[in-house]
Design an enzyme around this catalytic site. Sequence first.
Site, PDB file in Angstrom:
ATOM      1  N   GLY A 188       0.788  -1.230   0.000  1.00  0.00           N
ATOM      2  CA  GLY A 188       0.000   0.000   0.000  1.00  0.00           C
ATOM      3  C   GLY A 188       0.815   1.274   0.000  1.00  0.00           C
ATOM      4  N   SER A 189       2.065   1.203  -0.488  1.00  0.00           N
ATOM      5  CA  SER A 189       2.853   2.437  -0.464  1.00  0.00           C
ATOM      6  C   SER A 189       2.326   3.454  -1.480  1.00  0.00           C
ATOM      7  CB  SER A 189       4.336   2.144  -0.703  1.00  0.00           C
ATOM      8  OG  SER A 189       4.561   1.638  -1.996  1.00  0.00           O
ATOM      9  N   ASN A 190       1.759   2.978  -2.580  1.00  0.00           N
ATOM     10  CA  ASN A 190       1.173   3.922  -3.546  1.00  0.00           C
ATOM     11  C   ASN A 190      -0.080   4.577  -2.984  1.00  0.00           C
ATOM     12  OD1 ASN A 190       2.611   4.124  -6.218  1.00  0.00           O
ATOM     13  ND2 ASN A 190       2.617   1.909  -5.916  1.00  0.00           N
TER      14      ASN A 190
ATOM     15  N   ILE B 107     -11.027  -6.773 -11.553  1.00  0.00           N
ATOM     16  CA  ILE B 107     -12.248  -6.017 -11.251  1.00  0.00           C
ATOM     17  C   ILE B 107     -13.326  -6.449 -12.247  1.00  0.00           C
ATOM     18  CG2 ILE B 107     -13.264  -3.693 -11.165  1.00  0.00           C
ATOM     19  CD1 ILE B 107     -11.201  -3.871  -9.047  1.00  0.00           C
TER      20      ILE B 107
ATOM     21  N   ASN C 203      -5.004   2.828 -12.719  1.00  0.00           N
ATOM     22  CA  ASN C 203      -4.112   1.776 -12.236  1.00  0.00           C
ATOM     23  C   ASN C 203      -2.679   2.266 -12.413  1.00  0.00           C
ATOM     24  OD1 ASN C 203      -3.350  -0.859 -11.326  1.00  0.00           O
ATOM     25  ND2 ASN C 203      -2.858  -1.392 -13.431  1.00  0.00           N
TER      26      ASN C 203
ATOM     27  N   HIS D 277       1.167   0.790 -13.176  1.00  0.00           N
ATOM     28  CA  HIS D 277       1.932  -0.379 -13.607  1.00  0.00           C
ATOM     29  C   HIS D 277       3.411  -0.003 -13.521  1.00  0.00           C
ATOM     30  CE1 HIS D 277       2.640  -4.133 -15.679  1.00  0.00           C
ATOM     31  NE2 HIS D 277       3.538  -3.502 -16.408  1.00  0.00           N
TER      32      HIS D 277
ATOM     33  N   GLU E 209       6.947   5.934  -8.850  1.00  0.00           N
ATOM     34  CA  GLU E 209       5.504   5.662  -8.733  1.00  0.00           C
ATOM     35  C   GLU E 209       4.882   6.606  -7.712  1.00  0.00           C
ATOM     36  OE1 GLU E 209       4.241   1.514  -8.259  1.00  0.00           O
ATOM     37  OE2 GLU E 209       6.128   0.863  -9.115  1.00  0.00           O
TER      38      GLU E 209
HETATM   39  C1  GRF Z   1       3.721  -1.354  -7.325  1.00  0.00           C
HETATM   40  O1  GRF Z   1       4.949  -1.612  -7.919  1.00  0.00           O
HETATM   41  C2  GRF Z   1       2.668  -1.197  -8.398  1.00  0.00           C
HETATM   42  O2  GRF Z   1       3.148  -0.607  -9.542  1.00  0.00           O
HETATM   43  C3  GRF Z   1       2.263  -2.617  -8.655  1.00  0.00           C
HETATM   44  O3  GRF Z   1       2.309  -3.253  -7.397  1.00  0.00           O
HETATM   45  C4  GRF Z   1       3.205  -2.551  -6.539  1.00  0.00           C
HETATM   46  C5  GRF Z   1       2.401  -2.162  -5.339  1.00  0.00           C
HETATM   47  O4  GRF Z   1       3.156  -1.599  -4.326  1.00  0.00           O
HETATM   48  N1  GRF Z   1       1.011  -2.657  -9.360  1.00  0.00           N
HETATM   49  P1  GRF Z   1       2.396  -0.946  -3.103  1.00  0.00           P
HETATM   50  O5  GRF Z   1       1.397  -1.955  -2.558  1.00  0.00           O
HETATM   51  O6  GRF Z   1       1.718   0.298  -3.584  1.00  0.00           O
HETATM   52  O7  GRF Z   1       3.469  -0.653  -2.085  1.00  0.00           O
END
Ligand code: GRF
Length: 208
Positions: free
Chosen positions: A13-15, A94, A108, A110, A180
Amino acid sequence: MKKRVAAFCSHGGSNFASIADAAARGEIPVEVVVMVHNNARAGAKEKAKARGIPTEWVPRKRFATDEEYAAHLFAILERYTVDIVALAGFMQRIPEEVVRRYAGRMTNIHPALLPFFGGKGFYGMRVHTAVFEAGMKVSGPTVHLVDEQYDHGPILLQRAVAIDDCRNPEEIAARVLKEEHRIYPEAVGLLAQGRFQLEGRRAALIPS
Ligand code: GRF
């Protein structure tokens, strides 16, 4: 008016956290109102708790059909009056019904430069391993709108990072992840402001 964002996560969940933090700092006109996860042990849960963001655990196997699964997702999205769905490391497909209703409002991220190194089977470290083995000198994240095909919808933002000095896929992953965390909040903020104009498969950025 701030747009209401639901983040969908499966792991760290870092994003999700990067979007929530940019929002909390007032850098983007959104509020992350709920974090939906399909994995009971997702690290994203702790991040949500630390930020006071409600969570919803929705394991796919609880539902017999895609229709029931979709109905449950719709109920959550309606309960939190969600405007934008940001898939952030969500490893569950989904249902098409949900994708269609949120067309143009579901994103999303990627961890490679789509349309290369994307599609079915390209997830997690597999992406970075493929990039490494191909001897690529650049990689980088792509934020795109979600359509019915994996990693296929219009590209919102994409940023290249140099990886020529990376010695293994893990180093590439770390470098891409850092980027990201910059472009996902930025893309969600621009989408919230209606700054993308769709022209076929192209999402053109409208100058401010
Ligand atoms: C990220 O590299 C994202 O691009 C991919 O999965 C990873 C998720 O990382 N789809 P996080 O859970 O957001 O830390």
